[in-house]
Design a protein around this motif. Structure first.
Motif, PDB file in Angstrom:
ATOM      1  N   GLY A 158       0.814  -1.210   0.000  1.00  0.00           N
ATOM      2  CA  GLY A 158       0.000   0.000   0.000  1.00  0.00           C
ATOM      3  C   GLY A 158       0.844   1.256   0.000  1.00  0.00           C
ATOM      4  O   GLY A 158       0.522   2.233  -0.685  1.00  0.00           O
ATOM      5  N   VAL A 159       1.940   1.253   0.761  1.00  0.00           N
ATOM      6  CA  VAL A 159       2.840   2.410   0.762  1.00  0.00           C
ATOM      7  C   VAL A 159       3.465   2.602  -0.612  1.00  0.00           C
ATOM      8  O   VAL A 159       3.519   3.723  -1.133  1.00  0.00           O
ATOM      9  CB  VAL A 159       3.932   2.257   1.846  1.00  0.00           C
ATOM     10  N   ILE A 160       3.894   1.524  -1.221  1.00  0.00           N
ATOM     11  CA  ILE A 160       4.540   1.615  -2.534  1.00  0.00           C
ATOM     12  C   ILE A 160       3.562   2.132  -3.584  1.00  0.00           C
ATOM     13  O   ILE A 160       3.869   3.068  -4.339  1.00  0.00           O
ATOM     14  CB  ILE A 160       5.132   0.246  -2.945  1.00  0.00           C
ATOM     15  N   VAL A 161       2.383   1.530  -3.655  1.00  0.00           N
ATOM     16  CA  VAL A 161       1.393   1.941  -4.656  1.00  0.00           C
ATOM     17  C   VAL A 161       0.950   3.377  -4.411  1.00  0.00           C
ATOM     18  O   VAL A 161       0.848   4.175  -5.354  1.00  0.00           O
ATOM     19  CB  VAL A 161       0.183   0.971  -4.657  1.00  0.00           C
ATOM     20  N   SER A 162       0.723   3.744  -3.160  1.00  0.00           N
ATOM     21  CA  SER A 162       0.282   5.101  -2.849  1.00  0.00           C
ATOM     22  C   SER A 162       1.367   6.125  -3.159  1.00  0.00           C
ATOM     23  O   SER A 162       1.069   7.234  -3.612  1.00  0.00           O
ATOM     24  CB  SER A 162      -0.130   5.201  -1.385  1.00  0.00           C
ATOM     25  N   ALA A 163       2.619   5.765  -2.917  1.00  0.00           N
ATOM     26  CA  ALA A 163       3.715   6.676  -3.251  1.00  0.00           C
ATOM     27  C   ALA A 163       3.804   6.881  -4.760  1.00  0.00           C
ATOM     28  O   ALA A 163       4.069   7.997  -5.231  1.00  0.00           O
ATOM     29  CB  ALA A 163       5.030   6.138  -2.702  1.00  0.00           C
ATOM     30  N   ILE A 164       3.560   5.834  -5.520  1.00  0.00           N
ATOM     31  CA  ILE A 164       3.557   5.961  -6.981  1.00  0.00           C
ATOM     32  C   ILE A 164       2.421   6.868  -7.430  1.00  0.00           C
ATOM     33  O   ILE A 164       2.599   7.746  -8.285  1.00  0.00           O
ATOM     34  CB  ILE A 164       3.479   4.568  -7.645  1.00  0.00           C
ATOM     35  N   TRP A 190       0.970   9.174  -5.643  1.00  0.00           N
ATOM     36  CA  TRP A 190       1.328  10.514  -5.196  1.00  0.00           C
ATOM     37  C   TRP A 190       2.300  11.159  -6.184  1.00  0.00           C
ATOM     38  O   TRP A 190       2.136  12.317  -6.573  1.00  0.00           O
ATOM     39  CB  TRP A 190       1.934  10.414  -3.813  1.00  0.00           C
ATOM     40  N   ALA A 191       3.325  10.415  -6.607  1.00  0.00           N
ATOM     41  CA  ALA A 191       4.307  10.942  -7.553  1.00  0.00           C
ATOM     42  C   ALA A 191       3.670  11.252  -8.902  1.00  0.00           C
ATOM     43  O   ALA A 191       3.964  12.296  -9.512  1.00  0.00           O
ATOM     44  CB  ALA A 191       5.449   9.943  -7.718  1.00  0.00           C
ATOM     45  N   LEU A 192       2.801  10.363  -9.375  1.00  0.00           N
ATOM     46  CA  LEU A 192       2.130  10.622 -10.653  1.00  0.00           C
ATOM     47  C   LEU A 192       1.237  11.847 -10.563  1.00  0.00           C
ATOM     48  O   LEU A 192       1.186  12.655 -11.498  1.00  0.00           O
ATOM     49  CB  LEU A 192       1.313   9.398 -11.079  1.00  0.00           C
ATOM     50  N   GLY A 193       0.529  11.986  -9.456  1.00  0.00           N
ATOM     51  CA  GLY A 193      -0.329  13.148  -9.277  1.00  0.00           C
ATOM     52  C   GLY A 193       0.459  14.440  -9.204  1.00  0.00           C
ATOM     53  O   GLY A 193       0.063  15.462  -9.766  1.00  0.00           O
ATOM     54  N   ALA A 194       1.581  14.413  -8.501  1.00  0.00           N
ATOM     55  CA  ALA A 194       2.411  15.615  -8.391  1.00  0.00           C
ATOM     56  C   ALA A 194       3.069  15.950  -9.722  1.00  0.00           C
ATOM     57  O   ALA A 194       3.197  17.120 -10.083  1.00  0.00           O
ATOM     58  CB  ALA A 194       3.471  15.416  -7.304  1.00  0.00           C
ATOM     59  N   ASN A 195       3.480  14.922 -10.446  1.00  0.00           N
ATOM     60  CA  ASN A 195       4.160  15.142 -11.720  1.00  0.00           C
ATOM     61  C   ASN A 195       3.210  15.623 -12.806  1.00  0.00           C
ATOM     62  O   ASN A 195       3.607  16.380 -13.691  1.00  0.00           O
ATOM     63  CB  ASN A 195       4.859  13.856 -12.165  1.00  0.00           C
ATOM     64  N   SER A 196       1.957  15.220 -12.755  1.00  0.00           N
ATOM     65  CA  SER A 196       0.996  15.597 -13.779  1.00  0.00           C
ATOM     66  C   SER A 196       0.141  16.792 -13.356  1.00  0.00           C
ATOM     67  O   SER A 196      -0.847  17.090 -14.018  1.00  0.00           O
ATOM     68  CB  SER A 196       0.087  14.413 -14.111  1.00  0.00           C
ATOM     69  N   ASN A 234      -1.911  17.114 -10.929  1.00  0.00           N
ATOM     70  CA  ASN A 234      -3.253  16.674 -10.571  1.00  0.00           C
ATOM     71  C   ASN A 234      -3.338  16.630  -9.044  1.00  0.00           C
ATOM     72  O   ASN A 234      -2.938  15.637  -8.417  1.00  0.00           O
ATOM     73  CB  ASN A 234      -3.540  15.301 -11.178  1.00  0.00           C
ATOM     74  N   PRO A 235      -3.850  17.704  -8.417  1.00  0.00           N
ATOM     75  CA  PRO A 235      -3.846  17.747  -6.953  1.00  0.00           C
ATOM     76  C   PRO A 235      -4.742  16.689  -6.302  1.00  0.00           C
ATOM     77  O   PRO A 235      -4.456  16.242  -5.189  1.00  0.00           O
ATOM     78  CB  PRO A 235      -4.333  19.160  -6.631  1.00  0.00           C
ATOM     79  N   GLN A 236      -5.813  16.279  -6.972  1.00  0.00           N
ATOM     80  CA  GLN A 236      -6.679  15.244  -6.385  1.00  0.00           C
ATOM     81  C   GLN A 236      -5.950  13.907  -6.304  1.00  0.00           C
ATOM     82  O   GLN A 236      -6.021  13.202  -5.297  1.00  0.00           O
ATOM     83  CB  GLN A 236      -7.959  15.102  -7.192  1.00  0.00           C
ATOM     84  N   LEU A 237      -5.247  13.562  -7.376  1.00  0.00           N
ATOM     85  CA  LEU A 237      -4.498  12.306  -7.394  1.00  0.00           C
ATOM     86  C   LEU A 237      -3.359  12.349  -6.381  1.00  0.00           C
ATOM     87  O   LEU A 237      -3.126  11.363  -5.663  1.00  0.00           O
ATOM     88  CB  LEU A 237      -3.964  12.045  -8.807  1.00  0.00           C
ATOM     89  N   ALA A 238      -2.668  13.465  -6.298  1.00  0.00           N
ATOM     90  CA  ALA A 238      -1.578  13.600  -5.332  1.00  0.00           C
ATOM     91  C   ALA A 238      -2.119  13.501  -3.901  1.00  0.00           C
ATOM     92  O   ALA A 238      -1.511  12.862  -3.040  1.00  0.00           O
ATOM     93  CB  ALA A 238      -0.845  14.915  -5.538  1.00  0.00           C
ATOM     94  N   GLY A 239      -3.262  14.121  -3.656  1.00  0.00           N
ATOM     95  CA  GLY A 239      -3.865  14.059  -2.327  1.00  0.00           C
ATOM     96  C   GLY A 239      -4.286  12.657  -1.951  1.00  0.00           C
ATOM     97  O   GLY A 239      -4.112  12.222  -0.803  1.00  0.00           O
ATOM     98  N   ARG A 240      -4.829  11.929  -2.901  1.00  0.00           N
ATOM     99  CA  ARG A 240      -5.212  10.536  -2.623  1.00  0.00           C
ATOM    100  C   ARG A 240      -3.984   9.667  -2.374  1.00  0.00           C
ATOM    101  O   ARG A 240      -4.018   8.744  -1.558  1.00  0.00           O
ATOM    102  CB  ARG A 240      -6.041   9.981  -3.761  1.00  0.00           C
ATOM    103  N   GLY A 241      -2.903   9.967  -3.081  1.00  0.00           N
ATOM    104  CA  GLY A 241      -1.661   9.238  -2.839  1.00  0.00           C
ATOM    105  C   GLY A 241      -1.125   9.500  -1.445  1.00  0.00           C
ATOM    106  O   GLY A 241      -0.693   8.579  -0.751  1.00  0.00           O
TER     107      GLY A 241
END
Length: 89
Positions: free
Chosen positions: A35-41, A43-49, A51-58
């Motif tokens: 869960g930590v690994i998937v959520s960190a990914i 989070w990184a995808l949301g921050a890189n793109s 997308n604040p909603q995706l980053a927040g969910r991460g």
């Protein structure tokens, strides 16, 4: 005065139950790491793109997975702590 302690030999299958609980704790910790690994990914995808909603969910997923790992790891210590407190009442 009555003095009763946990009996690990009182019922058949107690050792098997202890083994099952230990295995479930291991599975819980492995799932928490995943869960930590998937959520960190996420989070990184949301921050890189941007997308604040995706980053927040991460971020939320990382915190939830870390909380689950803390609970799984501390479960035995917490039960033993409260057992000791209960014995003094």
């Amino acid at each position: 005065m009555i003095d009763i302690d946990p009996n690990t030999e009182g019922l058949p299958g107690i050792t098997a139950l202890q083994s099952i609980v230990g295995a479930l704790m291991t599975v819980g910790l492995i799932c928490a790491v995943l869960g930590v690994i998937v959520s960190a990914i996420v989070w990184a995808l949301g921050a890189n793109s941007s997308n604040p909603q995706l980053a927040g969910r991460g971020k939320t997923g990382v915190l939830v997975a870390l909380g689950a790992a803390i609970i799984c790891g501390a479960a035995v210590a917490a039960v033993n702590f409260f057992w000791a407190i209960g014995q003094t009442v």
